[in-house]
Design a protein around this motif. Structure first.
Motif, PDB file in Angstrom:
ATOM      1  N   ALA A   9       0.832  -1.204   0.000  1.00 51.61           N
ATOM      2  CA  ALA A   9       0.000   0.000   0.000  1.00 51.61           C
ATOM      3  C   ALA A   9       0.867   1.255   0.000  1.00 51.61           C
ATOM      4  CB  ALA A   9      -0.933  -0.003   1.212  1.00 51.61           C
ATOM      5  N   GLN A  10       1.942   1.247   0.768  1.00 53.26           N
ATOM      6  CA  GLN A  10       2.855   2.392   0.784  1.00 53.26           C
ATOM      7  C   GLN A  10       3.438   2.652  -0.597  1.00 53.26           C
ATOM      8  OE1 GLN A  10       5.856   2.179   3.875  1.00 53.26           O
ATOM      9  NE2 GLN A  10       4.389   1.286   5.296  1.00 53.26           N
ATOM     10  N   GLN A  11       3.857   1.580  -1.257  1.00 53.88           N
ATOM     11  CA  GLN A  11       4.441   1.716  -2.589  1.00 53.88           C
ATOM     12  C   GLN A  11       3.408   2.263  -3.575  1.00 53.88           C
ATOM     13  OE1 GLN A  11       5.889  -1.958  -4.227  1.00 53.88           O
ATOM     14  NE2 GLN A  11       6.882  -0.945  -5.944  1.00 53.88           N
ATOM     15  N   HIS A  12       2.183   1.780  -3.515  1.00 57.51           N
ATOM     16  CA  HIS A  12       1.136   2.234  -4.426  1.00 57.51           C
ATOM     17  C   HIS A  12       0.838   3.722  -4.218  1.00 57.51           C
ATOM     18  CE1 HIS A  12      -2.214   1.704  -7.159  1.00 57.51           C
ATOM     19  NE2 HIS A  12      -2.960   2.376  -6.315  1.00 57.51           N
ATOM     20  N   VAL A  13       0.669   4.135  -2.982  1.00 57.47           N
ATOM     21  CA  VAL A  13       0.371   5.543  -2.692  1.00 57.47           C
ATOM     22  C   VAL A  13       1.550   6.425  -3.086  1.00 57.47           C
ATOM     23  CG1 VAL A  13      -0.088   7.211  -0.853  1.00 57.47           C
ATOM     24  CG2 VAL A  13      -1.318   5.031  -0.902  1.00 57.47           C
ATOM     25  N   SER A  14       2.770   6.011  -2.756  1.00 61.26           N
ATOM     26  CA  SER A  14       3.959   6.792  -3.125  1.00 61.26           C
ATOM     27  C   SER A  14       4.056   6.972  -4.632  1.00 61.26           C
ATOM     28  CB  SER A  14       5.230   6.124  -2.603  1.00 61.26           C
ATOM     29  OG  SER A  14       5.260   6.154  -1.201  1.00 61.26           O
ATOM     30  N   ASP A  74      -9.595   2.862  14.135  1.00 64.55           N
ATOM     31  CA  ASP A  74      -8.490   2.548  15.042  1.00 64.55           C
ATOM     32  C   ASP A  74      -8.062   1.093  14.884  1.00 64.55           C
ATOM     33  OD1 ASP A  74      -6.595   2.834  17.067  1.00 64.55           O
ATOM     34  OD2 ASP A  74      -8.021   2.148  18.587  1.00 64.55           O
ATOM     35  N   GLY A  75      -6.778   0.878  14.654  1.00 64.43           N
ATOM     36  CA  GLY A  75      -6.232  -0.458  14.507  1.00 64.43           C
ATOM     37  C   GLY A  75      -6.271  -1.003  13.093  1.00 64.43           C
ATOM     38  N   THR A  76      -6.774  -0.228  12.148  1.00 64.73           N
ATOM     39  CA  THR A  76      -6.916  -0.686  10.767  1.00 64.73           C
ATOM     40  C   THR A  76      -5.568  -0.741  10.059  1.00 64.73           C
ATOM     41  OG1 THR A  76      -9.152   0.176  10.590  1.00 64.73           O
ATOM     42  CG2 THR A  76      -7.975  -0.152   8.526  1.00 64.73           C
ATOM     43  N   GLU A  77      -5.392  -1.785   9.261  1.00 67.35           N
ATOM     44  CA  GLU A  77      -4.239  -1.900   8.375  1.00 67.35           C
ATOM     45  C   GLU A  77      -4.750  -1.738   6.948  1.00 67.35           C
ATOM     46  OE1 GLU A  77      -0.756  -5.082   7.896  1.00 67.35           O
ATOM     47  OE2 GLU A  77      -2.709  -5.780   7.163  1.00 67.35           O
ATOM     48  N   LEU A  78      -4.132  -0.820   6.219  1.00 61.93           N
ATOM     49  CA  LEU A  78      -4.494  -0.584   4.825  1.00 61.93           C
ATOM     50  C   LEU A  78      -3.525  -1.349   3.942  1.00 61.93           C
ATOM     51  CD1 LEU A  78      -6.311   0.958   2.870  1.00 61.93           C
ATOM     52  CD2 LEU A  78      -4.744   2.880   3.052  1.00 61.93           C
ATOM     53  N   ASP A  79      -4.071  -2.202   3.069  1.00 61.69           N
ATOM     54  CA  ASP A  79      -3.255  -3.025   2.176  1.00 61.69           C
ATOM     55  C   ASP A  79      -3.654  -2.714   0.740  1.00 61.69           C
ATOM     56  OD1 ASP A  79      -1.468  -4.944   1.280  1.00 61.69           O
ATOM     57  OD2 ASP A  79      -2.642  -6.651   1.985  1.00 61.69           O
ATOM     58  N   PHE A  80      -2.782  -3.036  -0.203  1.00 60.47           N
ATOM     59  CA  PHE A  80      -3.102  -2.939  -1.618  1.00 60.47           C
ATOM     60  C   PHE A  80      -2.912  -4.325  -2.206  1.00 60.47           C
ATOM     61  CE2 PHE A  80      -2.383  -2.124  -6.103  1.00 60.47           C
ATOM     62  CZ  PHE A  80      -3.451  -1.291  -6.381  1.00 60.47           C
ATOM     63  N   VAL A  81      -3.989  -4.873  -2.766  1.00 57.15           N
ATOM     64  CA  VAL A  81      -3.956  -6.260  -3.236  1.00 57.15           C
ATOM     65  C   VAL A  81      -4.347  -6.350  -4.707  1.00 57.15           C
ATOM     66  CG1 VAL A  81      -4.416  -7.247  -0.963  1.00 57.15           C
ATOM     67  CG2 VAL A  81      -6.316  -6.686  -2.441  1.00 57.15           C
ATOM     68  N   ASN A  86      -8.437  -7.764 -10.876  1.00 55.41           N
ATOM     69  CA  ASN A  86      -8.819  -6.661  -9.998  1.00 55.41           C
ATOM     70  C   ASN A  86      -7.678  -6.289  -9.065  1.00 55.41           C
ATOM     71  OD1 ASN A  86     -11.497  -6.657 -10.989  1.00 55.41           O
ATOM     72  ND2 ASN A  86     -11.986  -8.371  -9.645  1.00 55.41           N
ATOM     73  N   GLU A  87      -7.595  -5.013  -8.773  1.00 54.10           N
ATOM     74  CA  GLU A  87      -6.646  -4.535  -7.775  1.00 54.10           C
ATOM     75  C   GLU A  87      -7.273  -3.378  -7.031  1.00 54.10           C
ATOM     76  OE1 GLU A  87      -3.929  -1.449 -10.389  1.00 54.10           O
ATOM     77  OE2 GLU A  87      -3.196  -3.464 -10.075  1.00 54.10           O
ATOM     78  N   GLY A  88      -6.861  -3.210  -5.776  1.00 48.25           N
ATOM     79  CA  GLY A  88      -7.397  -2.114  -4.992  1.00 48.25           C
ATOM     80  C   GLY A  88      -6.990  -2.205  -3.537  1.00 48.25           C
ATOM     81  N   PHE A  89      -7.429  -1.209  -2.795  1.00 48.50           N
ATOM     82  CA  PHE A  89      -7.118  -1.165  -1.378  1.00 48.50           C
ATOM     83  C   PHE A  89      -8.018  -2.121  -0.620  1.00 48.50           C
ATOM     84  CE2 PHE A  89      -5.394   2.933  -2.662  1.00 48.50           C
ATOM     85  CZ  PHE A  89      -4.149   2.863  -2.061  1.00 48.50           C
ATOM     86  N   LYS A  90      -7.443  -2.747   0.386  1.00 50.80           N
ATOM     87  CA  LYS A  90      -8.182  -3.639   1.280  1.00 50.80           C
ATOM     88  C   LYS A  90      -7.984  -3.126   2.692  1.00 50.80           C
ATOM     89  CE  LYS A  90      -8.589  -8.383   2.836  1.00 50.80           C
ATOM     90  NZ  LYS A  90      -8.031  -9.726   2.779  1.00 50.80           N
ATOM     91  N   PHE A  91      -9.069  -2.984   3.421  1.00 52.58           N
ATOM     92  CA  PHE A  91      -9.033  -2.505   4.796  1.00 52.58           C
ATOM     93  C   PHE A  91      -9.142  -3.696   5.723  1.00 52.58           C
ATOM     94  CE2 PHE A  91     -10.395   1.015   2.273  1.00 52.58           C
ATOM     95  CZ  PHE A  91      -9.824   2.120   2.873  1.00 52.58           C
TER      96      PHE A  91
END
Length: 108
Positions: A9-14, A74-81, A86-91
């Motif tokens: 997710a960091q790489q995708h947003v960056s 609170d406590g959520t991890e944001l992932d990119f899958v 299909n691709e997208g963010f996963k909470f």
């Protein structure tokens, strides 16, 4: 209270911030919507507002959250899958009790 992002997710947003040419990260929030009651909202952000909570998630990247949404995130991890075509963010949100069948909304 904390929000985290996986390296994917960091790489995708960056990557998108670089293409955009500005910004410090993404704003994550929730809004009333969908069949289960709430939906996630994402947008690029250039700067945080004074009342926002800011989480440094790596290499100068920030996740910005308004105080009203933080209680739900609170406590959520944001992932990119990527799953097939299909691709997208996963909470990965530990607070979620139910999700709708399409996966677009949730309730706590």
């Amino acid at each position: 209270m904390a929000i985290t992002m996986t390296p994917a997710a960091q790489q995708h947003v960056s990557h998108y911030l670089t293409q955009r040419g500005s910004g410090c990260g993404i704003r994550v929030g929730v809004r009333t919507s969908g069949c289960s009651g709430m939906a996630y909202v994402l947008e690029f952000v250039d700067h945080a507002e004074p009342e926002d909570e800011v989480f440094e998630v790596g290499a100068g990247l920030q996740v910005v959250i308004d105080p009203k949404s933080l209680v739900y995130l609170d406590g959520t991890e944001l992932d990119f899958v990527k799953e097939g075509l299909n691709e997208g963010f996963k909470f990965n949100n530990p607070n979620v009790r139910n999700e709708c069948g399409c996966g677009e909304s949730f309730n706590i």
